[in-house]
Design a protein around this motif. Structure first.
Motif, PDB file in Angstrom:
ATOM      1  N   PHE A 610       0.846  -1.192   0.000  1.00  0.00           N
ATOM      2  CA  PHE A 610       0.000   0.000   0.000  1.00  0.00           C
ATOM      3  C   PHE A 610       0.880   1.240   0.000  1.00  0.00           C
ATOM      4  N   HIS A 611       0.620   2.154  -0.915  1.00  0.00           N
ATOM      5  CA  HIS A 611       1.248   3.472  -0.934  1.00  0.00           C
ATOM      6  C   HIS A 611       0.185   4.518  -0.636  1.00  0.00           C
ATOM      7  N   CYS A 612       0.557   5.521   0.115  1.00  0.00           N
ATOM      8  CA  CYS A 612      -0.317   6.677   0.296  1.00  0.00           C
ATOM      9  C   CYS A 612       0.408   7.885  -0.284  1.00  0.00           C
ATOM     10  N   ASN A 613      -0.131   8.426  -1.360  1.00  0.00           N
ATOM     11  CA  ASN A 613       0.504   9.535  -2.082  1.00  0.00           C
ATOM     12  C   ASN A 613      -0.325  10.803  -1.932  1.00  0.00           C
ATOM     13  N   PRO A 614       0.175  11.815  -1.185  1.00  0.00           N
ATOM     14  CA  PRO A 614      -0.572  13.072  -1.053  1.00  0.00           C
ATOM     15  C   PRO A 614      -0.702  13.799  -2.384  1.00  0.00           C
ATOM     16  N   ASN A 615       0.365  13.763  -3.190  1.00  0.00           N
ATOM     17  CA  ASN A 615       0.356  14.476  -4.471  1.00  0.00           C
ATOM     18  C   ASN A 615       0.884  13.559  -5.567  1.00  0.00           C
ATOM     19  N   PRO A 616       0.055  12.601  -6.007  1.00  0.00           N
ATOM     20  CA  PRO A 616       0.544  11.637  -6.992  1.00  0.00           C
ATOM     21  C   PRO A 616       0.851  12.306  -8.330  1.00  0.00           C
ATOM     22  N   ASP A 617       1.991  11.973  -8.892  1.00  0.00           N
ATOM     23  CA  ASP A 617       2.336  12.469 -10.212  1.00  0.00           C
ATOM     24  C   ASP A 617       2.612  11.275 -11.122  1.00  0.00           C
ATOM     25  N   SER A 618       3.137  11.540 -12.286  1.00  0.00           N
ATOM     26  CA  SER A 618       3.343  10.465 -13.253  1.00  0.00           C
ATOM     27  C   SER A 618       4.326   9.416 -12.750  1.00  0.00           C
ATOM     28  N   SER A 619       5.208   9.806 -11.831  1.00  0.00           N
ATOM     29  CA  SER A 619       6.194   8.849 -11.334  1.00  0.00           C
ATOM     30  C   SER A 619       5.619   7.924 -10.257  1.00  0.00           C
ATOM     31  N   ALA A 620       4.436   8.270  -9.703  1.00  0.00           N
ATOM     32  CA  ALA A 620       3.874   7.474  -8.619  1.00  0.00           C
ATOM     33  C   ALA A 620       3.552   6.057  -9.077  1.00  0.00           C
ATOM     34  N   ILE A 621       3.023   5.943 -10.293  1.00  0.00           N
ATOM     35  CA  ILE A 621       2.702   4.607 -10.806  1.00  0.00           C
ATOM     36  C   ILE A 621       3.976   3.790 -10.971  1.00  0.00           C
ATOM     37  N   ASN A 622       5.009   4.408 -11.512  1.00  0.00           N
ATOM     38  CA  ASN A 622       6.284   3.700 -11.691  1.00  0.00           C
ATOM     39  C   ASN A 622       6.876   3.284 -10.356  1.00  0.00           C
ATOM     40  N   ASP A 623       6.757   4.175  -9.355  1.00  0.00           N
ATOM     41  CA  ASP A 623       7.302   3.855  -8.032  1.00  0.00           C
ATOM     42  C   ASP A 623       6.596   2.642  -7.422  1.00  0.00           C
ATOM     43  N   LEU A 624       5.266   2.643  -7.509  1.00  0.00           N
ATOM     44  CA  LEU A 624       4.508   1.527  -6.942  1.00  0.00           C
ATOM     45  C   LEU A 624       4.784   0.244  -7.718  1.00  0.00           C
ATOM     46  N   GLN A 625       4.889   0.371  -9.029  1.00  0.00           N
ATOM     47  CA  GLN A 625       5.160  -0.799  -9.858  1.00  0.00           C
ATOM     48  C   GLN A 625       6.499  -1.424  -9.498  1.00  0.00           C
ATOM     49  N   LEU A 626       7.545  -0.599  -9.401  1.00  0.00           N
ATOM     50  CA  LEU A 626       8.874  -1.112  -9.078  1.00  0.00           C
ATOM     51  C   LEU A 626       8.914  -1.692  -7.667  1.00  0.00           C
ATOM     52  N   HIS A 627       8.289  -0.970  -6.727  1.00  0.00           N
ATOM     53  CA  HIS A 627       8.266  -1.440  -5.341  1.00  0.00           C
ATOM     54  C   HIS A 627       7.567  -2.807  -5.245  1.00  0.00           C
ATOM     55  N   SER A 628       6.411  -2.943  -5.922  1.00  0.00           N
ATOM     56  CA  SER A 628       5.661  -4.204  -5.880  1.00  0.00           C
ATOM     57  C   SER A 628       6.442  -5.340  -6.531  1.00  0.00           C
ATOM     58  N   GLU A 629       7.068  -5.063  -7.668  1.00  0.00           N
ATOM     59  CA  GLU A 629       7.851  -6.093  -8.351  1.00  0.00           C
ATOM     60  C   GLU A 629       9.008  -6.573  -7.478  1.00  0.00           C
ATOM     61  N   LYS A 630       9.681  -5.631  -6.805  1.00  0.00           N
ATOM     62  CA  LYS A 630      10.801  -6.008  -5.948  1.00  0.00           C
ATOM     63  C   LYS A 630      10.321  -6.814  -4.746  1.00  0.00           C
ATOM     64  N   ARG A 631       9.206  -6.372  -4.136  1.00  0.00           N
ATOM     65  CA  ARG A 631       8.680  -7.101  -2.990  1.00  0.00           C
ATOM     66  C   ARG A 631       8.263  -8.524  -3.389  1.00  0.00           C
ATOM     67  N   LYS A 632       7.595  -8.640  -4.517  1.00  0.00           N
ATOM     68  CA  LYS A 632       7.174  -9.959  -4.999  1.00  0.00           C
ATOM     69  C   LYS A 632       8.382 -10.864  -5.209  1.00  0.00           C
ATOM     70  N   TYR A 633       9.452 -10.294  -5.761  1.00  0.00           N
ATOM     71  CA  TYR A 633      10.639 -11.103  -6.060  1.00  0.00           C
ATOM     72  C   TYR A 633      11.332 -11.551  -4.775  1.00  0.00           C
ATOM     73  N   VAL A 634      11.503 -10.608  -3.861  1.00  0.00           N
ATOM     74  CA  VAL A 634      12.181 -10.944  -2.610  1.00  0.00           C
ATOM     75  C   VAL A 634      11.382 -11.988  -1.827  1.00  0.00           C
ATOM     76  N   GLN A 635      10.077 -11.871  -1.868  1.00  0.00           N
ATOM     77  CA  GLN A 635       9.222 -12.790  -1.121  1.00  0.00           C
ATOM     78  C   GLN A 635       9.034 -14.122  -1.840  1.00  0.00           C
ATOM     79  N   ARG A 636       9.455 -14.169  -3.104  1.00  0.00           N
ATOM     80  CA  ARG A 636       9.260 -15.359  -3.959  1.00  0.00           C
ATOM     81  C   ARG A 636       7.785 -15.732  -4.043  1.00  0.00           C
ATOM     82  N   ALA A 637       6.943 -14.706  -4.171  1.00  0.00           N
ATOM     83  CA  ALA A 637       5.493 -14.896  -4.205  1.00  0.00           C
ATOM     84  C   ALA A 637       5.009 -15.089  -5.637  1.00  0.00           C
ATOM     85  N   ASN A 638       3.841 -15.707  -5.763  1.00  0.00           N
ATOM     86  CA  ASN A 638       3.220 -15.882  -7.077  1.00  0.00           C
ATOM     87  C   ASN A 638       2.313 -14.713  -7.443  1.00  0.00           C
ATOM     88  N   VAL A 639       1.703 -14.100  -6.424  1.00  0.00           N
ATOM     89  CA  VAL A 639       0.758 -13.007  -6.668  1.00  0.00           C
ATOM     90  C   VAL A 639       1.128 -11.820  -5.789  1.00  0.00           C
TER      91      VAL A 639
END
Length: 716
Positions: A610-639
């Motif tokens: 979960f991200h809470c963005n007070p002022n989301p800009d175009s980079s917010a989607i990229n930040d969440l995407q990268l963060h989620s991908e890294k977390r999924k990889y480190v956790q070795r999760a399927n979803v």
């Protein structure tokens, strides 16, 4: 009483003798007062229903059996001594217990014999083995469902009813409702006065006695119309065909018993409402000129019923009727089709009734009836699903509208819906239904119109209804229950998610108490809780619930799967999400910066960031995407899910990553040194510390923003 050595026919013979005794009808009146009435004070609760689940009480099919045997001879209204009536009641209880033992004993003996001989499991449950589940199975419908659906089912037959029976469906319903209302008010006066034990047997019987004049006065209907309803539903003859259990019992079809003194007896609400719902089939089927029209009307009722109930949940724009799947010709047809996001429901509706031979346990006929309704509906749903997934068919509904299916279909749920009560339907399905599945096409969910009504009443949003369906079909082989209402009640209480290591759970009918209360409160207007305590109540007013409500309002596939995941969580995980969201939204509102937390569930196979963005800009989607991908990889999760929210808790955007974990050199480098997410207990404590407001010093600026020193402002 232990297992009896007597067989059913011997017990039946004793019941025939008992019910023919002078004045036995007074014993039936006492049994009905004892076993069919529910008393409550102030508020209707599940505790008030506890007696209904007592194995010592006689159920409706048992009482109907007593009535049917009693009416094999003219009704005898001779008033016995109180001690004799008491003896009749005790003997009735004994014989019915013995009957159950005899029927169960025969079934278990066969099961044990089959097990000893290594009989093929598929051939174990012969028709005769189904007699006990059929006779003692849970009720399929609430009495008020029979009452209310009678109009939906038969209002289109009103011209025939008026010409051939002398009344319309609404007039018949008014008569039945008035009689049941009078029974309730009579019983209430009795119990409010605490006079039950002192009530004379003839006065007790009078609570179930009615004249056409009384009902005419109560309803305002012409007495001729009331008498016409009485005539249609009044028993006549000697019920001689009722020679053994499973034979046709005329009392079930005509529950008004003539007294010979210008009145009739009605012992149960359920009896007259069920008869109104079921009996017109036999009346109209006997008319060769109307038989086909009546059949068409019944089929149309099931389809339209399913459409209305599902449209109330998914919206009329997402529900379609009589959808043809066309290549050059029509290759399949869905009676009702629902599209929500990347999910679809295919409804196949049937109005086929279970025949008398099947109810008696005739193996061949039982399987023929099942094949003609349930199996055929399941097969037709499979044909529709495979045709849709082929991508080569046009979809056109009965209004000529071209329907565009989702570009990528995640899941298809077949619904097989029947219009009438099939005794032990859940058990029959578990034993007889053959079906195919794929990763997309799920196991069929078999139900009658009564269950569909309760499903859409209690789970009245797209997400909650689909979430339950997903969990139910996943647990189709691991939940043993006599009725699907029990499985739904269990879900409403504590969620139907089951540990994958759990092979089987058995659910007792009493689990449905709170659901029974909620439905009665909603449909009958009695005081009580409209929502069963559990998953629909325990998170009310929380940010978790706010998140669910937002997902429910959108069919965005990016967050739809997240909604299903959230609704499958246990209470602790739901609380963790609320507290985590409360923390990051408060921090973002306080300092204007982005804050986040991650929750790992399902033994590490799934996670949510979960991200809470007070002022989301175009980079917010990229930040969440990268963060989620890294977390999924480190956790070795399927979803893995990523969700961005505003400080007010509103969803800004979401994403889903659903793919098996595979090693990646690039992600190894990118996540080098990245630790696993903190446990939620630590996350919450950290958020609480960050939000804690430190008291300013005497000479520090005051927190109120006045510009003065604290000692000269708010300190004083």
């Amino acid at each position: 009483m232990g297992l009896t050595n007597r067989n059913e026919s011997e017990v039946f013979a004793d019941l025939v003798t008992l019910t023919a005794q002078p004045g036995y009808v007074y014993a039936v009146a006492q049994i009905c007062h004892r076993d069919t009435l529910v008393t409550y004070r102030n508020e209707y609760t599940a505790d008030d229903l506890s007696d209904l689940y007592d194995p010592e009480r006689l159920i409706r099919t048992e009482i109907n059996t007593l009535l049917g045997l009693m009416m094999r001879q003219p009704l005898d209204l001779t008033l016995p001594e109180p001690s004799q009536i008491k003896a009749y009641v005790a003997r009735s209880d004994e014989l019915m217990a013995e009957l159950h033992d005899a029927m169960s004993g025969s079934m278990f003996d066969t099961l044990i014999g089959n097990a000893a001989s290594d009989a093929d499991h598929e051939n174990v449950w012969k028709g005769a083995m189904m007699r006990e589940p059929i006779f003692y199975g849970s009720e399929s419908a609430y009495s008020f469902q029979y009452r209310d659906f009678f109009l939906e089912k038969h209002s289109c037959d009103d011209d025939w009813l008026r010409q051939n029976k002398g009344f319309t469906s609404r007039q018949a319903q008014q008569v039945a409702r008035a009689m049941c209302s009078s029974m309730d008010s009579r019983a209430s006066k009795l119990y409010l006065g605490d006079k039950v034990a002192k009530q004379a047997a003839d006065d007790l019987l009078a609570h179930f006695e009615f004249t056409a004049e009384q009902v005419s006065q109560k309803t305002g209907l012409d007495i001729g119309i009331v008498q016409a309803v009485f005539d249609a539903l009044t028993f006549n003859g000697d019920n001689a065909a009722f020679q053994e259990f499973g034979d046709f019992n005329s009392v079930a079809a005509t529950p008004l018993l003539p007294t010979g003194r210008g009145s009739v007896l009605l012992f149960m609400h359920y009896a007259i409402y069920e008869a109104l719902y079921e009996s017109p089939f036999f009346w109209m089927n006997a008319d060769p000129l109307y038989r086909q029209q009546a059949s068409d009307n019944r089929g149309g009722f099931v389809e339209q019923f399913a459409y209305r109930r599902l449209a109330a949940v998914f919206g009329a724009d997402n529900v379609f009727t009589n959808v043809n799947l066309i290549k050059k010709d029509v290759v399949a047809e869905a009676d009702v089709l629902v599209i929500f996001g990347d999910r679809m429901i295919i409804v196949q509706a049937k109005a086929k009734k279970l025949t008398l031979a099947a109810r008696k346990g005739h193996d061949g006929q039982l399987k023929i009836d099942f094949a003609a309704a349930i199996q055929k509906a399941s097969d037709q749903a499979w044909e529709c699903a495979t045709a849709i997934l082929s991508g080569t068919c046009r979809l056109v509904d009965d209004k000529g509208r071209e329907i565009t299916p989702p570009q990528s279909i995640k899941e298809i749920y077949p619904f097989c819906v029947v219009s009438d009560h099939y005794p032990a339907l859940a058990f029959q399905v578990s034993q007889y239904l053959k079906y195919q599945t794929t990763e997309i096409v799920q196991p069929p969910l078999v139900m009658d119109v009564f269950l569909l009504d309760v499903l859409t009443e209690m789970l009245d949003t797209q997400l909650r209804l689909l979430s339950y369906v997903r969990l139910r079909v996943k647990a189709v082989k691991s939940v043993m229950t006599s009725h699907e209402l029990t499985a739904l009640a269990y879900h409403l209480h504590q969620n139907l998610w089951l540990d994958p290591d759990l092979s089987m759970i058995s659910l007792h009918d009493s689990i449905a108490g709170d659901l029974d209360v909620a439905m009665t409160v909603r449909r009958e207007g009695v005081p009580g809780k409209r929502i069963p305590p559990g998953i629909l109540t325990h998170m009310q007013g929380t940010l978790y619930e706010r998140l669910i409500m937002q997902i429910e309002r959108r069919a965005d596939v990016g967050v739809l799967e997240l909604g299903f995941e959230l609704l499958s969580m246990n209470d602790r995980s739901c609380r963790n999400i609320h507290e985590g969201l409360a923390g990051i939204t408060a921090l973002a509102a306080k300092d204007g910066k982005r804050h986040d937390f991650t929750l790992v569930v399902d033994e590490g196979k799934t996670g949510i960031t979960f991200h809470c963005n007070p002022n989301p800009d175009s980079s917010a989607i990229n930040d969440l995407q990268l963060h989620s991908e890294k977390r999924k990889y480190v956790q070795r999760a399927n979803v893995w899910f990523g969700v961005s929210l505003s400080p007010a808790g509103d969803i800004q955007f979401g994403m889903t990553y659903d793919a098996p974990w595979v090693r990646s050199a690039a992600l190894d480098e990118l996540t080098k040194g990245m630790k696993s997410p903190m446990r939620m207990e630590s996350v919450i404590k950290t958020l609480e510390r960050s939000l804690r407001v430190e008291k300013p010093g005497r000479n520090d600026p005051c927190l109120c923003g006045s510009g003065k020193k604290y000692k000269k402002c708010c300190l004083s």
